[in-house]
Motif scaffolding. Structure first.
Motif, PDB file in Angstrom:
ATOM      1  N   GLU A 165       0.855  -1.185   0.000  1.00  0.00           N
ATOM      2  CA  GLU A 165       0.000   0.000   0.000  1.00  0.00           C
ATOM      3  C   GLU A 165       0.887   1.230   0.000  1.00  0.00           C
ATOM      4  OE1 GLU A 165      -2.885  -0.037   3.196  1.00  0.00           O
ATOM      5  OE2 GLU A 165      -2.669  -2.209   3.496  1.00  0.00           O
ATOM      6  N   PHE A 166       0.346   2.352  -0.412  1.00  0.00           N
ATOM      7  CA  PHE A 166       1.057   3.617  -0.257  1.00  0.00           C
ATOM      8  C   PHE A 166       0.030   4.742  -0.180  1.00  0.00           C
ATOM      9  CE2 PHE A 166       3.764   7.248  -1.753  1.00  0.00           C
ATOM     10  CZ  PHE A 166       4.647   7.214  -0.688  1.00  0.00           C
ATOM     11  N   TRP A 167      -0.133   5.294   1.010  1.00  0.00           N
ATOM     12  CA  TRP A 167      -1.137   6.340   1.239  1.00  0.00           C
ATOM     13  C   TRP A 167      -0.704   7.162   2.442  1.00  0.00           C
ATOM     14  CZ3 TRP A 167      -3.074   5.490   6.136  1.00  0.00           C
ATOM     15  CH2 TRP A 167      -3.002   4.165   6.625  1.00  0.00           C
ATOM     16  N   THR A 176      -0.012  14.725  -7.450  1.00  0.00           N
ATOM     17  CA  THR A 176      -1.166  14.149  -8.158  1.00  0.00           C
ATOM     18  C   THR A 176      -1.335  12.664  -7.844  1.00  0.00           C
ATOM     19  OG1 THR A 176       0.237  13.628 -10.051  1.00  0.00           O
ATOM     20  CG2 THR A 176      -0.952  15.731 -10.128  1.00  0.00           C
ATOM     21  N   LEU A 177      -0.320  12.044  -7.214  1.00  0.00           N
ATOM     22  CA  LEU A 177      -0.336  10.593  -6.997  1.00  0.00           C
ATOM     23  C   LEU A 177      -1.590  10.174  -6.219  1.00  0.00           C
ATOM     24  CD1 LEU A 177       1.475   8.013  -7.352  1.00  0.00           C
ATOM     25  CD2 LEU A 177       2.167   8.370  -4.969  1.00  0.00           C
ATOM     26  N   ALA A 178      -2.263   9.150  -6.715  1.00  0.00           N
ATOM     27  CA  ALA A 178      -3.438   8.630  -6.010  1.00  0.00           C
ATOM     28  C   ALA A 178      -2.985   7.702  -4.888  1.00  0.00           C
ATOM     29  CB  ALA A 178      -4.324   7.866  -6.988  1.00  0.00           C
ATOM     30  N   ASP A 182      -3.642  -1.217  -2.509  1.00  0.00           N
ATOM     31  CA  ASP A 182      -3.250  -2.497  -3.119  1.00  0.00           C
ATOM     32  C   ASP A 182      -2.503  -2.206  -4.412  1.00  0.00           C
ATOM     33  OD1 ASP A 182      -2.913  -5.104  -3.820  1.00  0.00           O
ATOM     34  OD2 ASP A 182      -5.042  -5.559  -4.139  1.00  0.00           O
ATOM     35  N   ARG A 183      -1.210  -2.382  -4.369  1.00  0.00           N
ATOM     36  CA  ARG A 183      -0.418  -2.122  -5.569  1.00  0.00           C
ATOM     37  C   ARG A 183       0.618  -3.224  -5.739  1.00  0.00           C
ATOM     38  NH1 ARG A 183       4.104   2.568  -3.957  1.00  0.00           N
ATOM     39  NH2 ARG A 183       4.976   1.383  -2.229  1.00  0.00           N
ATOM     40  N   VAL A 184       1.242  -3.205  -6.896  1.00  0.00           N
ATOM     41  CA  VAL A 184       2.381  -4.102  -7.135  1.00  0.00           C
ATOM     42  C   VAL A 184       3.613  -3.448  -6.532  1.00  0.00           C
ATOM     43  CG1 VAL A 184       3.940  -4.901  -8.956  1.00  0.00           C
ATOM     44  CG2 VAL A 184       1.457  -5.189  -9.218  1.00  0.00           C
ATOM     45  N   LEU A 228       3.787  -0.845   3.710  1.00  0.00           N
ATOM     46  CA  LEU A 228       3.132   0.466   3.628  1.00  0.00           C
ATOM     47  C   LEU A 228       3.977   1.457   2.839  1.00  0.00           C
ATOM     48  CD1 LEU A 228       1.662   0.649   7.243  1.00  0.00           C
ATOM     49  CD2 LEU A 228       0.513  -0.013   5.126  1.00  0.00           C
ATOM     50  N   SER A 229       5.213   1.068   2.533  1.00  0.00           N
ATOM     51  CA  SER A 229       6.094   1.855   1.661  1.00  0.00           C
ATOM     52  C   SER A 229       7.302   0.978   1.363  1.00  0.00           C
ATOM     53  CB  SER A 229       6.570   3.144   2.345  1.00  0.00           C
ATOM     54  OG  SER A 229       7.377   2.817   3.468  1.00  0.00           O
ATOM     55  N   LEU A 230       8.016   1.323   0.311  1.00  0.00           N
ATOM     56  CA  LEU A 230       9.247   0.582   0.024  1.00  0.00           C
ATOM     57  C   LEU A 230      10.286   0.861   1.109  1.00  0.00           C
ATOM     58  CD1 LEU A 230      10.794  -1.325  -1.815  1.00  0.00           C
ATOM     59  CD2 LEU A 230      11.289   0.589  -3.339  1.00  0.00           C
ATOM     60  N   GLN A 231      10.225   2.055   1.706  1.00  0.00           N
ATOM     61  CA  GLN A 231      11.136   2.366   2.809  1.00  0.00           C
ATOM     62  C   GLN A 231      10.941   1.359   3.954  1.00  0.00           C
ATOM     63  OE1 GLN A 231       9.485   4.589   0.940  1.00  0.00           O
ATOM     64  NE2 GLN A 231      10.406   6.633   0.979  1.00  0.00           N
ATOM     65  N   GLN A 232       9.671   1.085   4.270  1.00  0.00           N
ATOM     66  CA  GLN A 232       9.390   0.147   5.372  1.00  0.00           C
ATOM     67  C   GLN A 232       9.870  -1.264   5.013  1.00  0.00           C
ATOM     68  OE1 GLN A 232       5.389  -1.133   5.818  1.00  0.00           O
ATOM     69  NE2 GLN A 232       5.490  -1.232   8.062  1.00  0.00           N
ATOM     70  N   PRO A 256      15.558   0.460  -6.158  1.00  0.00           N
ATOM     71  CA  PRO A 256      14.739   1.232  -7.086  1.00  0.00           C
ATOM     72  C   PRO A 256      13.296   0.743  -7.020  1.00  0.00           C
ATOM     73  CG  PRO A 256      16.123  -0.338  -8.288  1.00  0.00           C
ATOM     74  CD  PRO A 256      16.510  -0.449  -6.841  1.00  0.00           C
ATOM     75  N   ASN A 257      12.353   1.692  -6.980  1.00  0.00           N
ATOM     76  CA  ASN A 257      10.944   1.321  -6.986  1.00  0.00           C
ATOM     77  C   ASN A 257      10.529   1.137  -8.443  1.00  0.00           C
ATOM     78  OD1 ASN A 257       8.285   0.928  -6.425  1.00  0.00           O
ATOM     79  ND2 ASN A 257       7.972   2.845  -5.302  1.00  0.00           N
ATOM     80  N   LYS A 258      10.408  -0.110  -8.836  1.00  0.00           N
ATOM     81  CA  LYS A 258      10.070  -0.388 -10.248  1.00  0.00           C
ATOM     82  C   LYS A 258       8.552  -0.263 -10.387  1.00  0.00           C
ATOM     83  CE  LYS A 258      12.598  -3.669 -12.294  1.00  0.00           C
ATOM     84  NZ  LYS A 258      13.604  -2.967 -13.120  1.00  0.00           N
ATOM     85  N   LEU A 286      14.019   5.931  -5.873  1.00  0.00           N
ATOM     86  CA  LEU A 286      15.221   5.210  -5.434  1.00  0.00           C
ATOM     87  C   LEU A 286      15.328   5.339  -3.928  1.00  0.00           C
ATOM     88  CD1 LEU A 286      17.661   3.557  -6.241  1.00  0.00           C
ATOM     89  CD2 LEU A 286      18.957   5.668  -6.540  1.00  0.00           C
ATOM     90  N   ILE A 287      15.136   4.221  -3.252  1.00  0.00           N
ATOM     91  CA  ILE A 287      15.044   4.200  -1.801  1.00  0.00           C
ATOM     92  C   ILE A 287      16.318   3.541  -1.275  1.00  0.00           C
ATOM     93  CG2 ILE A 287      13.602   3.472   0.137  1.00  0.00           C
ATOM     94  CD1 ILE A 287      12.148   5.302  -1.984  1.00  0.00           C
ATOM     95  N   GLU A 288      17.046   4.240  -0.410  1.00  0.00           N
ATOM     96  CA  GLU A 288      18.348   3.736   0.044  1.00  0.00           C
ATOM     97  C   GLU A 288      18.508   3.981   1.539  1.00  0.00           C
ATOM     98  OE1 GLU A 288      20.542   6.253  -2.977  1.00  0.00           O
ATOM     99  OE2 GLU A 288      21.347   4.287  -3.519  1.00  0.00           O
TER     100      GLU A 288
HETATM  101  O1  LIG Z   1       6.993   3.113  -1.396  1.00  0.00           O
HETATM  102  C1  LIG Z   1       7.009   4.277  -1.859  1.00  0.00           C
HETATM  103  N1  LIG Z   1       7.775   5.227  -1.258  1.00  0.00           N
HETATM  104  C2  LIG Z   1       7.839   6.512  -1.715  1.00  0.00           C
HETATM  105  O2  LIG Z   1       8.540   7.367  -1.136  1.00  0.00           O
HETATM  106  C3  LIG Z   1       7.061   6.822  -2.847  1.00  0.00           C
HETATM  107  N2  LIG Z   1       6.883   7.965  -3.574  1.00  0.00           N
HETATM  108  C4  LIG Z   1       6.043   7.664  -4.596  1.00  0.00           C
HETATM  109  O3  LIG Z   1       5.663   8.490  -5.501  1.00  0.00           O
HETATM  110  N3  LIG Z   1       5.659   6.359  -4.531  1.00  0.00           N
HETATM  111  C5  LIG Z   1       6.278   5.814  -3.460  1.00  0.00           C
HETATM  112  N4  LIG Z   1       6.272   4.556  -2.937  1.00  0.00           N
END
Ligand SMILES: O=c1[nH]c(=O)c2[nH]c(=O)[nH]c2[nH]1
Length: 307
Positions: A165-167, A176-178, A182-184, A228-232, A256-258, A286-288
């Motif tokens: 998820e990402f919200w 503008t991001l929705a 539920d995402r890939v 809940l995020s790629l960071q997590q 990298p968030n593909k 790009l999450i590092e």
């Molecule tokens: O997992 C994510 N982290 C982000 O920081 C981010 N930013 C974004 O546009 N999508 C996502 N997804």
């Protein structure tokens, strides 16, 4: 030269030299059955190298051609039990045998090959296929005292088709991001981890077993984390490695968030219930981050360097 008649003196700064990307393939023949190790080895040496730069004396310069030869000779004489062990042997050799060399850095990429199987599924003795895209890496630094060994992997591509998820993110007038529940989630895992081992006084790690266990921990945490995020997810992957592997002090991940965007099928009167995606290759998030033990000091460079 405003206000000065003499130019400021110029001095030599950090320098190193070596042979980059020696490709060595070592075949071990156990009778009929063969095994192989396929490496790209980069050697970088530094030390007392003022003269070669400043006066042209090559007396301290072990030729880079010799470094290449040493890689091949060591592969024959000692075999390649693991990228890490091979790197430690080379780093110690150059530093301990050449008085002018004070520091060696050995960077290794390892390309894995899988045994081919016959129609019944039995392994063939001497036929192999290159294993996917994933590349194993090792980097050894030795300064005549302690060794620092950083193992790693890169280009390991993974995907979860749900449980991501990402919200609830920050917004400004350009957002503008929705939000999505539920995402890939797909990424290419680039990871480097530093071993606690640094001298022969410490018990020698089983480098091969350690690599396999770290790789498995990364993949298990990726698959098993409801994200809940790629960071997590990144933190969960790094933490899993440190929590399960005592021999690792620190890990750095670059993910990298593909992005997989839902294809807009409305124009065709078709509903898209998370079934059809556009896999964008760029730009990508790009999450590092580095994950390390409390009180420890981060030592893995944030930018990977050649070799
Ligand atoms: O997992 C994510 N982290 C982000 O920081 C981010 N930013 C974004 O546009 N999508 C996502 N997804």
């Amino acid at each position: 030269m405003s206000g000065q008649d003499r130019p400021r003196p110029v001095v030599l700064g950090q320098n190193q030299y070596g042979k980059a990307e020696t490709r060595v393939v070592r075949v071990t023949r156990d009778g009929e059955v063969h095994r192989l190790k396929d490496l790209s080895v980069s050697v970088a040496l530094s030390g007392d190298m003022d003269a070669v730069h400043l006066s042209g004396s090559n007396a301290h310069v072990l030729p880079t051609d010799t470094m290449k030869n040493t890689v091949f000779a060591f592969a024959k004489e000692h075999g390649i039990a693991s990228a890490e062990q091979f790197g430690v042997r080379l780093a110690r050799h150059f530093t301990d045998s050449q008085e002018a060399i004070h520091r060696a850095r050995i960077g290794i990429e390892q390309y894995d090959w899988e045994r081919l199987t016959d129609a019944e599924g039995s392994g063939l003795p001497h036929s192999f296929v290159r294993k996917g895209q994933e590349t194993r890496t090792a980097r050894v630094e030795y300064d005549g005292g302690r060794c620092e060994v950083v193992s790693g992997l890169k280009d390991l591509v993974v995907m979860n088709t749900t449980d991501s998820e990402f919200w609830g993110f920050a917004r400004d007038r350009y957002t503008t991001l929705a939000e999505t529940r539920d995402r890939v989630l797909a990424t290419e895992v680039n990871a480097r981890w530093r071993h606690a081992w640094s001298t022969d006084e410490d018990p020698l790690p089983d480098w091969e077993a350690s690599y396999g266990a770290v790789r498995a921990a990364l993949l298990e945490a990726f698959a098993g984390t409801h994200s809940l995020s790629l960071q997590q997810t990144l933190y969960a992957m790094g933490a899993r490695v440190l929590e399960t592997r005592d021999e690792i002090e620190e890990i750095r991940l670059s993910l990298p968030n593909k992005h997989h965007f839902l294809a807009d099928l409305e124009a065709f009167g078709l509903e898209n219930a998370n079934e059809v995606y556009f896999a964008a290759d760029r730009p990508y998030g790009l999450i590092e981050a580095t994950v390390l033990r409390e009180g420890g000091s981060p030592r893995i460079p944030t930018e990977p360097t050649q070799g």
